[in-house]
Enzyme design. Structure first.
Site, PDB file in Angstrom:
ATOM      1  CG  HIS A  48      -1.871   1.106   1.336  1.00 16.53           C
ATOM      2  ND1 HIS A  48      -3.239   0.918   1.466  1.00 16.53           N
ATOM      3  CD2 HIS A  48      -1.695   2.457   1.348  1.00 16.53           C
ATOM      4  CE1 HIS A  48      -3.844   2.091   1.545  1.00 16.53           C
ATOM      5  NE2 HIS A  48      -2.920   3.048   1.488  1.00 16.53           N
TER       6      HIS A  48
ATOM      7  CG  HIS B   3      -1.013   6.886  -1.426  1.00 14.20           C
ATOM      8  ND1 HIS B   3      -2.288   7.016  -1.957  1.00 14.20           N
ATOM      9  CD2 HIS B   3      -1.157   6.189  -0.278  1.00 14.20           C
ATOM     10  CE1 HIS B   3      -3.164   6.425  -1.154  1.00 14.20           C
ATOM     11  NE2 HIS B   3      -2.500   5.915  -0.120  1.00 14.20           N
TER      12      HIS B   3
ATOM     13  CE  LYS C 298      -1.976  10.697  -2.186  1.00 16.80           C
ATOM     14  NZ  LYS C 298      -3.132  10.666  -1.267  1.00 16.80           N
TER      15      LYS C 298
ATOM     16  CD  GLU D 103      -6.042   7.251   6.596  1.00 13.30           C
ATOM     17  OE1 GLU D 103      -4.870   7.620   6.774  1.00 13.30           O
ATOM     18  OE2 GLU D 103      -6.595   7.247   5.474  1.00 13.30           O
TER      19      GLU D 103
ATOM     20  CG  ASP E 285      -0.415   5.166   3.758  1.00 13.77           C
ATOM     21  OD1 ASP E 285      -0.866   5.220   2.595  1.00 13.77           O
ATOM     22  OD2 ASP E 285      -1.061   5.570   4.737  1.00 13.77           O
ATOM     23  CG  ASN E 286       0.258   8.873   2.108  1.00 12.11           C
ATOM     24  OD1 ASN E 286      -0.410   8.094   2.778  1.00 12.11           O
ATOM     25  ND2 ASN E 286      -0.234   9.565   1.111  1.00 12.11           N
TER      26      ASN E 286
END
Length: 414
Positions: free
Chosen positions: A86, A88, A91, A254, A353-354
């Site tokens: 997972h 991103h 971005k 979330e 994640d991010n």
């Protein structure tokens, strides 16, 4: 001075005295008793890039064949390469030009929207490619990225870049893509069909954010909770996926709201549509606030649906339970109930994640950093449950210096 050996130039190679977590190798009576840290000290035999044997370590004196390359790790660690489930990367690396002033989830949404003015083909491609370079350097060989698709511009930029990079990184990083929109996006049937067709043509997966805003679960959240028509919208998501044979990957719950029960809604729809085993749900933070009875109902539904839950400890510890004024210390960590889920028989994973964007200002797509947070979060028993390194596997490993100054390597150097 440490030296590096190019694994690719060695037809036959033995890695000696390697510490390998027991969860990463098959059970074998010939292996030594594990250490207190559940590590086995082994020698790994590699021929033409494939692991052909893993044996109890016997030291360099046990090998006298001069045609075999020898690397003595002296108890350094060897791991299979990482799967980052997972991320991103569309971005990534935007956090400095469009800052999230208060560090909150809603602040991240606002600053991400404002960053859209900078997006063009070169910008998106460059940042995604750099992200893959980072992931590869840190030992990742498979990565799934969510691609924000709320606007036509975002759809037209992210998927073409994804397809180019998927081909470019083939053989190094297996790249998967998931469309990311809020659940309310699917009210526009024409747009929803357009997105599903685009995802299918790109070889991606369909996704949505469900009960995922700061006020997720509240009937007033008509963005991700969609109380008045949630069933119909989820039916549309599943129908579009089934018609095109697409897997599903959701952002779910979330927040720290007891009323956020997206995991339950999705699990029930998974069973209703016969989509067991094809659904992933990320975050699921609000499980920590469910009462015992509600929690049992949700976990049983998720188990019956074959849903996999992915926790994102770096980002959720950063965004959850945050006081905008910075006067209150967070009371919880934002990590979902991984021990309870696993005990129930629900597959669980952790991912990056991010990275360096509005949702998390740090990170480098380094799964060892995620592992470090797993240790800090008392979740170490969960690591590596479904990873095995065995004879016949392609030689994709990470080698880590025991003193934490190691160079991670995928099929390359030590």
């Amino acid at each position: 001075m440490r030296h590096f050996v190019d694994i690719n130039t060695q037809t036959h190679l033995r890695i000696l005295n390697a510490s390998v977590p027991l969860c990463c190798i098959p059970k074998d009576s010939s292996l030594p008793s594990p250490t207190i840290d559940s590590l086995a000290l082994v020698d790994i035999n590699i021929v033409e890039g494939k692991v052909i044997g893993i044996h109890a370590a016997r030291g360099s004196a046990g090998y006298v064949n001069h045609n075999v390359g020898i690397v003595d790790l002296r108890h350094g660690m060897v791991l299979p390469t990482f799967v980052d489930l997972h991320t991103h990367i569309d971005k990534a690396q935007t956090g400095e030009r469009s800052r999230n002033a208060d560090g909150t989830l809603s602040g991240a949404d606002r600053s991400t929207a404002s960053d859209a003015e900078f997006w063009n083909q070169d910008d998106v491609y460059r940042r995604m490619d750099f992200s893959l370079k980072c992931a590869y350097a840190h030992g990742t060989s498979a990565l799934r990225t969510h691609l924000i698709n709320m606007s036509d511009k975002q759809m037209q930029l992210t998927w073409p870049c994804f397809k180019i990079l998927k081909e470019k990184w083939k053989g190094k990083v297996e790249l998967q893509g998931v469309s990311l929109v809020v659940l309310s996006f699917f009210r526009d049937e024409q747009k929803a069909v357009q997105l599903a067709n685009l995802v299918k043509s790109a070889g991606g997966m369909l996704g949505a954010a469900v009960c995922c805003a700061e006020n997720g679960g509240d009937p007033n959240d008509d963005w991700t909770t969609c109380d008045r028509d949630r069933d119909a919208l989820l039916d549309r998501v599943f129908t579009l996926a089934k018609e095109r044979d697409l897997d599903l990957d959701f952002h779910v719950d979330e927040n720290g709201n007891e009323r956020a029960k997206g995991l339950l809604y999705i699990a029930r729809k998974t069973i209703q549509h016969g989509y067991q085993g094809r659904v992933v749900c990320g975050h699921c933070c609000s499980l920590c606030y469910q009462g015992d009875q509600d929690l049992e109902v949700t976990m049983q539904a998720a188990k019956d649906a074959g849903v996999t839950v992915v926790s994102l400890p770096l980002v959720n510890q950063w965004t959850q339970d945050r006081d905008q004024q910075g006067r209150r210390t967070p009371r919880w960590r934002g990590v979902t109930l991984l021990h309870e889920l696993r005990s129930k028989g629900i597959p669980v994973a952790m991912a990056s994640d991010n990275t360096r964007d509005q949702f998390f200002a740090y990170g480098d797509l380094d799964m060892l950093e995620v592992f470090n947070q797993v240790l800090n979060g008392q979740l170490v028993q969960l690591v590596g449950l479904n990873i095995r390194m065995k004879a016949g596997n392609d030689m994709l490993i990470c080698i880590v210096d025991v003193c934490h100054r190691g160079r991670l390597s995928s099929c390359s150097t030590f």
